[in-house]
Enzyme design. Structure first.
Site, PDB file in Angstrom:
ATOM      1  N   TYR A  77      46.687 -39.965  45.520  1.00 42.43           N
ATOM      2  CA  TYR A  77      46.804 -39.452  46.887  1.00 42.43           C
ATOM      3  C   TYR A  77      45.447 -39.119  47.489  1.00 42.43           C
ATOM      4  O   TYR A  77      44.585 -38.552  46.816  1.00 42.43           O
ATOM      5  CB  TYR A  77      47.681 -38.203  46.918  1.00 42.43           C
ATOM      6  CG  TYR A  77      49.143 -38.512  46.780  1.00 42.43           C
ATOM      7  CD1 TYR A  77      49.800 -39.294  47.739  1.00 42.43           C
ATOM      8  CD2 TYR A  77      49.878 -38.041  45.699  1.00 42.43           C
ATOM      9  CE1 TYR A  77      51.147 -39.594  47.601  1.00 42.43           C
ATOM     10  CE2 TYR A  77      51.220 -38.329  45.555  1.00 42.43           C
ATOM     11  CZ  TYR A  77      51.847 -39.110  46.504  1.00 42.43           C
ATOM     12  OH  TYR A  77      53.175 -39.403  46.373  1.00 42.43           O
ATOM     13  N   LYS A  88      59.436 -10.775  29.877  1.00 49.71           N
ATOM     14  CA  LYS A  88      59.705 -11.042  31.302  1.00 49.71           C
ATOM     15  C   LYS A  88      59.323 -12.485  31.656  1.00 49.71           C
ATOM     16  O   LYS A  88      58.635 -13.143  30.877  1.00 49.71           O
ATOM     17  CB  LYS A  88      58.939 -10.041  32.163  1.00 49.71           C
ATOM     18  CG  LYS A  88      57.433 -10.086  32.005  1.00 49.71           C
ATOM     19  CD  LYS A  88      56.770  -8.845  32.609  1.00 49.71           C
ATOM     20  CE  LYS A  88      55.279  -8.873  32.391  1.00 49.71           C
ATOM     21  NZ  LYS A  88      54.624  -7.638  32.839  1.00 49.71           N
TER      22      LYS A  88
HETATM   23  C1  LIG Z   1      53.826  -7.400  31.561  1.00 52.68           C
HETATM   24  C2  LIG Z   1      53.635  -6.052  31.057  1.00 52.68           C
HETATM   25  C3  LIG Z   1      53.102  -5.832  29.779  1.00 52.68           C
HETATM   26  C4  LIG Z   1      52.634  -6.955  28.882  1.00 52.68           C
HETATM   27  O1  LIG Z   1      51.328  -7.320  29.229  1.00 52.68           O
HETATM   28  P1  LIG Z   1      50.494  -8.380  28.378  1.00 52.68           P
HETATM   29  O2  LIG Z   1      49.157  -8.359  29.007  1.00 52.68           O
HETATM   30  O3  LIG Z   1      51.172  -9.702  28.547  1.00 52.68           O
HETATM   31  O4  LIG Z   1      50.496  -7.924  26.975  1.00 52.68           O
HETATM   32  C5  LIG Z   1      52.997  -4.532  29.331  1.00 52.68           C
HETATM   33  N1  LIG Z   1      53.389  -3.489  30.111  1.00 52.68           N
HETATM   34  C6  LIG Z   1      53.891  -3.656  31.348  1.00 52.68           C
HETATM   35  C7  LIG Z   1      54.291  -2.487  32.151  1.00 52.68           C
HETATM   36  C8  LIG Z   1      54.019  -4.937  31.866  1.00 52.68           C
HETATM   37  O5  LIG Z   1      54.510  -5.094  33.091  1.00 52.68           O
END
Ligand SMILES: *Cc1c(COP(=O)(O)O)cnc(C)c1O
Length: 362
Positions: free
Chosen positions: A260, A34
């Site tokens: 800045y 994702k």
């Molecule tokens: C993002 C996500 C993961 C992965 O988590 P990590 O901590 O990056 O390994 C696993 N399960 C779900 C449901 C997620 O949304």
């Protein structure tokens, strides 16, 4: 010279997947891609995957992008579908939604004329109290979905741990016990609970699918070392090296202010360097003075405010450094976990925020 780029080490990715595969043993792997594969580039990372059983994304757009690029592995929509009219598309493209709320169960049960039955995951709330159906309704929804002609076989039962990055937290055992009792009564064909944290803390090892994200990119979710952690954790290597070149240097006098708000004033004569990366590239604007930047084999402290297109480092009195050197903002020499601690955030956020204008170099 070059402005910000991110070097993506595909050999490190491949080795990390091997480490995850060893740690997972016979369990199946849902590789989490994702948020543009945590900033590493969705399609390219998907093309490089080996030895994983499915891909997880959060949004339908990400799943469709993968399909359009010819990626044929099963895809799981971790946040489920957002509207009933997305269901025919999911069914036609072998995109498997996580069903986390009653309204989604009802949508799946009532929809007419699906091109294919859907494969679905049913998420139960075991204590995170965010997404997931109520445990006391899980049996009812599980049965209804299993019996529905709109669903292929029966749902994979899943849940999510609130405190996997703190292996000793009492919540883990509570959630795992709750989940196991549900599994014992529903007897699903497959189950899943572990993200990277749970995988490497060896929590919930009896469940069939692991769902690593962060670990695949070579980053540890744990803030502290802990004897419960798998020794394999140390074999992970960062996949991303965020870089930019030093485009200017100048000598300044004691009492001169830089940037800045004139927010930083040097207490001694020194040389400063300007690196061509800023918050427009995803480098955190709130990175405080002293956040390390790696140049030429050494750490230099960030000074002055982070601007949209540049940051300033203090090269120190007597430095003879000239423009043209490459700075590493995080990567193998400078763990992104450490930068995140300076900024008061987590590595996840820094990786995801790498902006579109940063070229990914594989
Ligand atoms: C993002 C996500 C993961 C992965 O988590 P990590 O901590 O990056 O390994 C696993 N399960 C779900 C449901 C997620 O949304």
């Amino acid at each position: 010279m070059r402005a910000a780029w991110a070097a993506i080490d595909l050999a490190a990715l491949s080795d990390n997947i091997d480490v995850i595969r060893e740690e997972a043993g016979a369990r199946k792997i849902l590789a989490v891609l994702k948020a543009n594969a945590y900033g590493h580039g969705l399609i390219r990372i998907a093309q490089e995957l080996h030895d994983v059983d499915a891909i997880g994304v959060a949004r339908l757009e990400e799943a469709l992008e993968l399909r359009a690029a010819g990626i044929s592995r099963p895809i799981v929509l971790l946040e489920g579908f957002f509207a009933e009219d997305q269901l025919p598309m999911l069914a036609a493209s072998n995109i498997q939604p996580v069903i986390h709320h009653r309204w989604q169960v009802n949508a799946v049960l009532s929809i007419q004329d699906l091109p294919e039955p859907l494969k679905v995951w049913l998420k139960v709330d075991t204590g995170m109290h965010r997404l997931g159906v109520e445990p006391n309704e899980a049996e009812r929804w599980f049965k209804a979905l299993t019996e529905s002609n709109n669903v292929a076989s029966s749902p994979i039962l899943m849940s999510h741990l609130a405190c996997a990055d703190e292996p000793e937290h009492e919540k883990n055992e509570q959630q795992l016990a709750y989940f196991s009792s549900l599994v014992a009564s529903l007897k699903p064909e497959a189950t899943s609970i572990a993200n990277s944290g749970a995988l490497f803390a060896r929590l919930g090892q009896s469940h069939d699918w692991v769902r690593p994200g962060l670990a695949m990119y070579g980053i540890s979710p744990f803030l502290q070392d802990n004897k419960a952690l798998s020794p394999r954790l140390k074999q992970l290597r960062p996949v991303m090296k965020l870089c930019a070149d030093l485009i200017s240097t100048r000598d300044i006098k004691k009492g001169d202010s830089v940037g800045y708000g004139s927010a930083w004033t040097t207490s001694r004569d020194t040389r400063i360097g300007i690196v061509a990366i800023g918050y427009g590239d995803g480098y955190p604007r709130l990175a405080p003075q002293g956040t390390p930047v790696w140049i030429d084999g050494k750490r230099y402290p960030l000074v002055a405010r982070v601007a949209m297109d540049m940051v300033t480092v203090d090269l120190g009195p007597g430095s003879t450094m000239e423009p043209g050197k490459t700075a590493e903002l995080w990567g193998p020499n400078l763990p992104v976990e450490e930068i995140a601690q300076h900024v008061g955030t987590v590595a996840y956020e820094l990786l995801c925020n790498v902006a579109r204008r940063v070229t990914l170099v594989y």
